[in-house]
Scaffold this active site. Sequence first.
Site, PDB file in Angstrom:
ATOM      1  N   LYS A 201      -3.479 -67.348  -9.151  1.00 26.96           N
ATOM      2  CA  LYS A 201      -4.367 -66.343  -9.731  1.00 26.96           C
ATOM      3  C   LYS A 201      -5.565 -67.010 -10.397  1.00 26.96           C
ATOM      4  O   LYS A 201      -6.712 -66.589 -10.221  1.00 26.96           O
ATOM      5  CB  LYS A 201      -3.597 -65.475 -10.742  1.00 26.96           C
ATOM      6  CG  LYS A 201      -2.639 -64.506 -10.062  1.00 26.96           C
ATOM      7  CD  LYS A 201      -1.656 -63.832 -11.013  1.00 26.96           C
ATOM      8  CE  LYS A 201      -0.650 -63.002 -10.215  1.00 26.96           C
ATOM      9  NZ  LYS A 201       0.396 -62.384 -11.027  1.00 26.96           N
TER      10      LYS A 201
ATOM     11  N   GLN B   7       2.346 -62.399 -17.114  1.00 27.32           N
ATOM     12  CA  GLN B   7       3.184 -62.597 -15.931  1.00 27.32           C
ATOM     13  C   GLN B   7       4.625 -62.169 -16.203  1.00 27.32           C
ATOM     14  O   GLN B   7       5.208 -62.522 -17.225  1.00 27.32           O
ATOM     15  CB  GLN B   7       3.129 -64.073 -15.504  1.00 27.32           C
ATOM     16  CG  GLN B   7       3.834 -64.381 -14.195  1.00 27.32           C
ATOM     17  CD  GLN B   7       3.153 -63.767 -12.974  1.00 27.32           C
ATOM     18  OE1 GLN B   7       1.968 -63.452 -12.981  1.00 27.32           O
ATOM     19  NE2 GLN B   7       3.912 -63.588 -11.915  1.00 27.32           N
TER      20      GLN B   7
ATOM     21  N   ASP C  56      -3.617 -55.360 -14.188  1.00 27.87           N
ATOM     22  CA  ASP C  56      -2.400 -55.249 -13.382  1.00 27.87           C
ATOM     23  C   ASP C  56      -2.090 -53.782 -13.065  1.00 27.87           C
ATOM     24  O   ASP C  56      -1.340 -53.483 -12.138  1.00 27.87           O
ATOM     25  CB  ASP C  56      -1.205 -55.798 -14.178  1.00 27.87           C
ATOM     26  CG  ASP C  56      -0.661 -57.107 -13.635  1.00 27.87           C
ATOM     27  OD1 ASP C  56      -0.913 -57.410 -12.457  1.00 27.87           O
ATOM     28  OD2 ASP C  56       0.022 -57.811 -14.396  1.00 27.87           O
TER      29      ASP C  56
HETATM   30  N1  GUN Z   1       5.273 -60.919 -11.335  1.00 31.11           N
HETATM   31  C1  GUN Z   1       5.299 -60.802  -9.986  1.00 31.11           C
HETATM   32  N2  GUN Z   1       4.212 -60.144  -9.557  1.00 31.11           N
HETATM   33  C2  GUN Z   1       3.492 -59.825 -10.656  1.00 31.11           C
HETATM   34  C3  GUN Z   1       2.252 -59.161 -10.850  1.00 31.11           C
HETATM   35  O1  GUN Z   1       1.594 -58.690  -9.932  1.00 31.11           O
HETATM   36  N3  GUN Z   1       1.837 -59.060 -12.131  1.00 31.11           N
HETATM   37  C4  GUN Z   1       2.550 -59.543 -13.169  1.00 31.11           C
HETATM   38  N4  GUN Z   1       2.047 -59.396 -14.391  1.00 31.11           N
HETATM   39  N5  GUN Z   1       3.689 -60.183 -13.023  1.00 31.11           N
HETATM   40  C5  GUN Z   1       4.153 -60.318 -11.765  1.00 31.11           C
END
Ligand code: GUN
Length: 292
Positions: free
Chosen positions: A57, A101, A124
């Site tokens: 990311k 996350q 998100d």
């Molecule tokens: N864990 C796995 N995929 C995601 C996501 O898209 N966002 C977040 N915050 N955590 C994740």
Amino acid sequence: MTASTTAQIIDGNALAAQLRADVARRTDALKARGLTPGLAVVLVGDNPASQVYVRNKVKACSDAGLHSVLEKYDASMTEAELLARVEALNNDPSIHGILVQLPLPAHIDANKVIESIAPTKDVDGFHIASAGALMVGQPGFWPCTPYGCMKMLESIGYDLRGKHAVVIGRSNIVGKPMAMMLLQKSATVTMCHSATSDLKAMTLQADVIVAAVGKRNVLTADMVKPGAVVIDVGMNRNDEGKLCGDVDYAGVSQVAGYITPVPGGVGPMTITMLLVNTMESAERDAAARGLV
Ligand code: GUN
């Protein structure tokens, strides 16, 4: 025997590259006006998969010219400490998107943390305010994975109006928001899940199928109407350890009209939509500050 058709592949890598180039262009335009879009990624603990995700990311941000910060904390971080960090990021004008996350360590209430993120920075799309906004058709951030699926349908010029879409899987981050997005485009939507009694009867009626379960071979060729569009959100490993989706790709691609591969389908779209959301958050901020 009828001649088999081969589905057209919806190339997630190509579409993601195109959308990321657009994000980079819009980032440059914002920078020229004195505002750099910024994303904060917060990781608590040392989950190996999460470490890879957050690294990807942050790299995607820098590739597109966005500012990003990665805050890594020990698994012993308390809930109160994390809430204080989120609050600081909520008030940081250089940050337009906050991503905590998941999963979080068990002693931290993930819902409480997500609800502490300012909805204006919830890139998100996991906050209840974002989910509610999607449900009632108000502006807000859409969760990245289903949003990416919608972009894939848009990329083939698919008109969902009056079409029957079947979503398999009812998670809060994919299945449910996916159904809302399809509904917003005037599809007739059926949601299927682990308690659905006859999945095949449902999918055989579908013009569009989105498989988001997290289990191999949930959708096989005998379950698909010829010409249907099949979007595979799954990310699994087969017996040889190779990445595969929820769809039996070899079989279904002989029946479907369009199909997304795994890897190279929905996967690259998820981070791309995170960049798009962060960029849009920054554009809203620029507009609010009178910079555009
Ligand atoms: N864990 C796995 N995929 C995601 C996501 O898209 N966002 C977040 N915050 N955590 C994740």
